[in-house]
Design a protein around this motif. Structure first.
Motif, PDB file in Angstrom:
ATOM      1  N   ILE A  31     -10.221  -5.201   1.179  1.00 43.39           N
ATOM      2  CA  ILE A  31     -11.542  -5.128   1.815  1.00 43.39           C
ATOM      3  C   ILE A  31     -12.635  -5.412   0.792  1.00 43.39           C
ATOM      4  CG2 ILE A  31     -11.778  -2.613   1.551  1.00 43.39           C
ATOM      5  CD1 ILE A  31     -12.937  -4.500   4.657  1.00 43.39           C
ATOM      6  N   PRO A  49      -8.393  -6.491   6.505  1.00 39.45           N
ATOM      7  CA  PRO A  49      -8.487  -7.612   5.577  1.00 39.45           C
ATOM      8  C   PRO A  49      -7.170  -8.376   5.408  1.00 39.45           C
ATOM      9  CG  PRO A  49      -8.441  -5.556   4.363  1.00 39.45           C
ATOM     10  CD  PRO A  49      -8.526  -5.205   5.829  1.00 39.45           C
ATOM     11  N   VAL A  54     -18.120  -2.149   4.593  1.00 44.59           N
ATOM     12  CA  VAL A  54     -18.778  -3.444   4.835  1.00 44.59           C
ATOM     13  C   VAL A  54     -20.253  -3.236   5.172  1.00 44.59           C
ATOM     14  CG1 VAL A  54     -18.859  -5.485   6.335  1.00 44.59           C
ATOM     15  CG2 VAL A  54     -16.652  -4.646   5.482  1.00 44.59           C
ATOM     16  N   SER A 106     -11.254  -9.754  13.095  1.00 37.07           N
ATOM     17  CA  SER A 106     -10.130  -9.105  12.411  1.00 37.07           C
ATOM     18  C   SER A 106      -9.993  -7.612  12.684  1.00 37.07           C
ATOM     19  CB  SER A 106     -10.303  -9.269  10.909  1.00 37.07           C
ATOM     20  OG  SER A 106     -11.442  -8.526  10.472  1.00 37.07           O
ATOM     21  N   LEU A 152     -10.875 -10.743   6.987  1.00 39.10           N
ATOM     22  CA  LEU A 152     -11.993 -10.168   7.731  1.00 39.10           C
ATOM     23  C   LEU A 152     -12.635 -11.130   8.712  1.00 39.10           C
ATOM     24  CD1 LEU A 152     -13.984  -8.021   5.158  1.00 39.10           C
ATOM     25  CD2 LEU A 152     -12.503  -7.249   7.002  1.00 39.10           C
ATOM     26  N   ILE A 158     -17.285  -9.464  12.842  1.00 39.29           N
ATOM     27  CA  ILE A 158     -16.125  -9.133  12.019  1.00 39.29           C
ATOM     28  C   ILE A 158     -15.088  -8.387  12.856  1.00 39.29           C
ATOM     29  CG2 ILE A 158     -15.299  -7.814  10.028  1.00 39.29           C
ATOM     30  CD1 ILE A 158     -18.049  -8.400   8.702  1.00 39.29           C
ATOM     31  N   GLN A 176     -12.580  -9.281  -0.180  1.00 40.77           N
ATOM     32  CA  GLN A 176     -13.030 -10.123   0.922  1.00 40.77           C
ATOM     33  C   GLN A 176     -14.506  -9.913   1.247  1.00 40.77           C
ATOM     34  OE1 GLN A 176     -10.493 -10.350   4.351  1.00 40.77           O
ATOM     35  NE2 GLN A 176      -8.657 -10.468   3.093  1.00 40.77           N
ATOM     36  N   THR A 177     -14.968  -8.683   1.173  1.00 37.52           N
ATOM     37  CA  THR A 177     -16.386  -8.438   1.440  1.00 37.52           C
ATOM     38  C   THR A 177     -17.237  -9.123   0.384  1.00 37.52           C
ATOM     39  OG1 THR A 177     -15.851  -6.322   2.471  1.00 37.52           O
ATOM     40  CG2 THR A 177     -18.132  -6.647   1.801  1.00 37.52           C
ATOM     41  N   ASN A 203     -13.239   1.056   6.463  1.00 34.04           N
ATOM     42  CA  ASN A 203     -13.544  -0.354   6.210  1.00 34.04           C
ATOM     43  C   ASN A 203     -14.884  -0.757   6.814  1.00 34.04           C
ATOM     44  OD1 ASN A 203     -11.167  -0.598   4.807  1.00 34.04           O
ATOM     45  ND2 ASN A 203     -10.139  -1.874   6.320  1.00 34.04           N
ATOM     46  N   PHE A 208     -11.617  -5.519  11.307  1.00 36.18           N
ATOM     47  CA  PHE A 208     -11.811  -4.977   9.955  1.00 36.18           C
ATOM     48  C   PHE A 208     -10.510  -4.764   9.184  1.00 36.18           C
ATOM     49  CE2 PHE A 208     -15.884  -4.438  11.844  1.00 36.18           C
ATOM     50  CZ  PHE A 208     -16.783  -4.615  10.792  1.00 36.18           C
TER      51      PHE A 208
END
Length: 173
Positions: free
Chosen positions: A113, A66, A35, A62, A87, A58, A116-117, A31, A64
């Protein structure tokens, strides 16, 4: 007297291989690597300190994950009903709902991931501060100011410490 010149054929064209270098994090998890690469590919952020600052924030929010709801519960997007989610721990109802609407519109999973990214990079709060991260040569503590305006965190915690850890892990390759 006449001379006839036979034209010589042009030399064979050899395609050039373009090597694209970027910051990599060989010891990071999947992850984190995803990102980091997306930040560079989609935002043109190339400054090591800026990338480390974003990554450190990040991690603080979180780690990382999600699918994490504030407090640590691992649940899908529609099952987090209080606190932040994901995240960057989208907390306000507007930002949380924005994640869902964005993923519905663009066919992504708000618990993933990837979704959200993509949302994080396109979210208006990040886009407003993006020019600050695209600047070059600032120290991490200066980029932390931009991170604060982006995330609005109440407790600074270990964000800057994590950013310095990422800085040390990044390799230009």
């Amino acid at each position: 007297m006449f001379f006839f010149f036979q034209p010589t054929p042009p030399p064979a064209v050899v395609p050039l291989e373009v090597l694209s270098k970027s910051w990599k994090c060989p010891t990071c998890n999947t992850n984190e690597k995803y990102v980091l690469q997306q930040l560079q590919d989609k935002t043109n952020i190339g400054d090591r300190n800026a990338l480390a600052t974003i990554m450190g924030n990040i991690k603080s929010e979180s780690n990382f994950h999600p699918n994490i709801c504030e407090g640590g519960a691992r649940v899908p997007y529609n099952r987090c009903h209080r606190g932040g989610y994901g995240l960057i721990q989208w907390t306000t109802s507007k930002r949380y709902a924005g994640l869902g609407k964005f993923c519905k519109k663009y066919g992504c999973d708000p618990s993933s991931i990837e979704g959200q990214t993509r949302y994080m990079i396109n979210e208006s709060q990040f886009q407003k501060i993006l020019p600050e991260f695209q600047g070059m040569g600032r120290p991490i503590h200066q980029y932390m100011v931009g991170a604060y305006y982006w995330l609005g965190w109440g407790i600074k915690g270990r964000r800057e410490h994590y950013a310095h850890q990422y800085y040390k892990k990044f390799v230009w390759s």
